[in-house]
Every structure is written in C-alpha cells, then in structure tokens.
Design a protein around this motif. Sequence first.
Motif, PDB file in Angstrom:
ATOM      1  N   VAL A 173       0.825  -1.197   0.000  1.00  0.00           N
ATOM      2  CA  VAL A 173       0.000   0.000   0.000  1.00  0.00           C
ATOM      3  C   VAL A 173       0.865   1.255   0.000  1.00  0.00           C
ATOM      4  CG1 VAL A 173      -1.718   1.311   1.298  1.00  0.00           C
ATOM      5  CG2 VAL A 173      -1.924  -1.176   1.115  1.00  0.00           C
ATOM      6  N   PHE A 213       1.052   3.779  -3.247  1.00  0.00           N
ATOM      7  CA  PHE A 213       0.700   5.198  -3.255  1.00  0.00           C
ATOM      8  C   PHE A 213       1.895   6.044  -3.689  1.00  0.00           C
ATOM      9  CE2 PHE A 213      -3.014   4.296  -0.425  1.00  0.00           C
ATOM     10  CZ  PHE A 213      -3.954   4.979  -1.173  1.00  0.00           C
ATOM     11  N   LEU A 232       2.463   6.022  -7.436  1.00  0.00           N
ATOM     12  CA  LEU A 232       1.498   6.802  -8.199  1.00  0.00           C
ATOM     13  C   LEU A 232       1.924   8.264  -8.292  1.00  0.00           C
ATOM     14  CD1 LEU A 232      -1.901   5.372  -6.890  1.00  0.00           C
ATOM     15  CD2 LEU A 232      -0.604   4.697  -8.909  1.00  0.00           C
ATOM     16  N   GLY A 243      -1.626   0.873  -9.662  1.00  0.00           N
ATOM     17  CA  GLY A 243      -2.929   1.168  -9.072  1.00  0.00           C
ATOM     18  C   GLY A 243      -3.734  -0.100  -8.823  1.00  0.00           C
ATOM     19  N   LEU A 298      -2.240  -1.959  -5.845  1.00  0.00           N
ATOM     20  CA  LEU A 298      -2.634  -1.309  -4.597  1.00  0.00           C
ATOM     21  C   LEU A 298      -4.068  -1.663  -4.216  1.00  0.00           C
ATOM     22  CD1 LEU A 298      -2.379   0.857  -2.348  1.00  0.00           C
ATOM     23  CD2 LEU A 298      -2.927   2.573  -4.079  1.00  0.00           C
TER      24      LEU A 298
END
Length: 220
Positions: free
Chosen positions: A46, A50, A53, A83, A86
């Motif tokens: 996670v 993030f 991204l 994405g 995640l």
Amino acid sequence: MASPANGTNYHNKWAAFGFTTTPEERIGPGPPYTHPALQVNLFFRVFLGFLSLFVTWVPARLLWRNGEFAGTVMCVTLLIINGMTLINALIWRNDNVETWWAGYGWCDFQAYFQFGLHTAFNVSMFDIMRSLAGKVALNRAVTPTPRERRRQRIVSALVIFTFPVIQVLLTYFATIGRYNVSTLAGCSPVYYPNWLYLVFYILPTPAYAVGAGIMAGELK
C-alpha cells in the motif's frame, strides 16, 4: 491456499489447484487469517503503491507535454499496473476466503488486460530506444513538422499496442476458467501452458528486450 481435505467434492475441477472464481469454491487456511509477515507485506504494497502513483504522475505529464509518446505510455501503464496492485492488496488483505469479494467485473477486466499492460510497458522501452536510435542517426538536428510528429506517434502506437491487443483478443482461448484470486495479489488470469501462451504471451517481451538492447548499442 491450503491443500483440500480428502474427499472434498469440487464444483470446479480447477478448485483443487487453487484456480477458482466463486467464494464457495475457494479453499483457504484456517484461523488466524492474518499474521505479522502478511501485515508487513500489505503495508509495503500500500505504501509503495501510493508512492509510485505520485512519483510516476509527474514524469507522465512532462513527457506528454513534450510529445514523447512512448515515454508517456510507459508511465501510464505503470500507473495502471501499480494502481491495480494497490487496490487488490486492500481488497484481499487477509486469508479469510469466506469473506472475500468475488471480484466480478473488476477481476474480469484484469484477466483480459493485465498481461497486455505489462507487455505494453516493456515494448514502450523498445520504442524509446528505437526513437533515440533514429534521432542519433540523423546527420543534422531537425525539428519535425506537426505532420511528421503525428506519423511518429502512429508508428509508435502500432509498435507498442500490436501485441497487447492480440493478447487481449486471445485471452478467452488462452486461459483456464475465468480468473484466480489470491491473498494480497488479488485476481489474475491462469493460462494454459501451450504453444499459444508461449508464442503470444511469453516470447514477445524478451524479443523486444533484445531489440531494445540492439537499439541501445546503436546509440554509441
């Protein structure tokens, strides 16, 4: 997933191997459904997801503004892949398979496009090297006209997306069942290990990687 108990009656012939779609066919370990190693894995998936991204979004915008089609495609495909990684980690974050969402729709999309996205990312690197080799080969610096830039983008699109499109179209014939779901990794297609999988899914990426290496050698 844990091995099934003897005498288990499977609704899906692939359930014994963990290739399942519906919740009632899934076979998972007993409690506890999470442990420190799994939680650490989830945290980094996670957190780094993030982070990737944000890190990838900035160069994607700059490359697009400067007309670098292949570089933009590489960044965008990486954004989509990270994405999905995640989101999958957050949805299927423990081993309690009885409470898992079946993933209908979301996993069907990934089953058809996941491999193609990875291929497009890898082929983009080849096209970047091809473009650089073409620029280095010029005897003088020239500014391409708008028509030439459009032509370059069309050629790049054909180079990058040809095999991914073929892979999407062949997914129905190349996969076993609908899709598989596993902890943290989420949903993924399961392919028949036959010539179709070898020729259209396995071989293109190393072939383009070798091509990128050859193009990079021409830059010296």
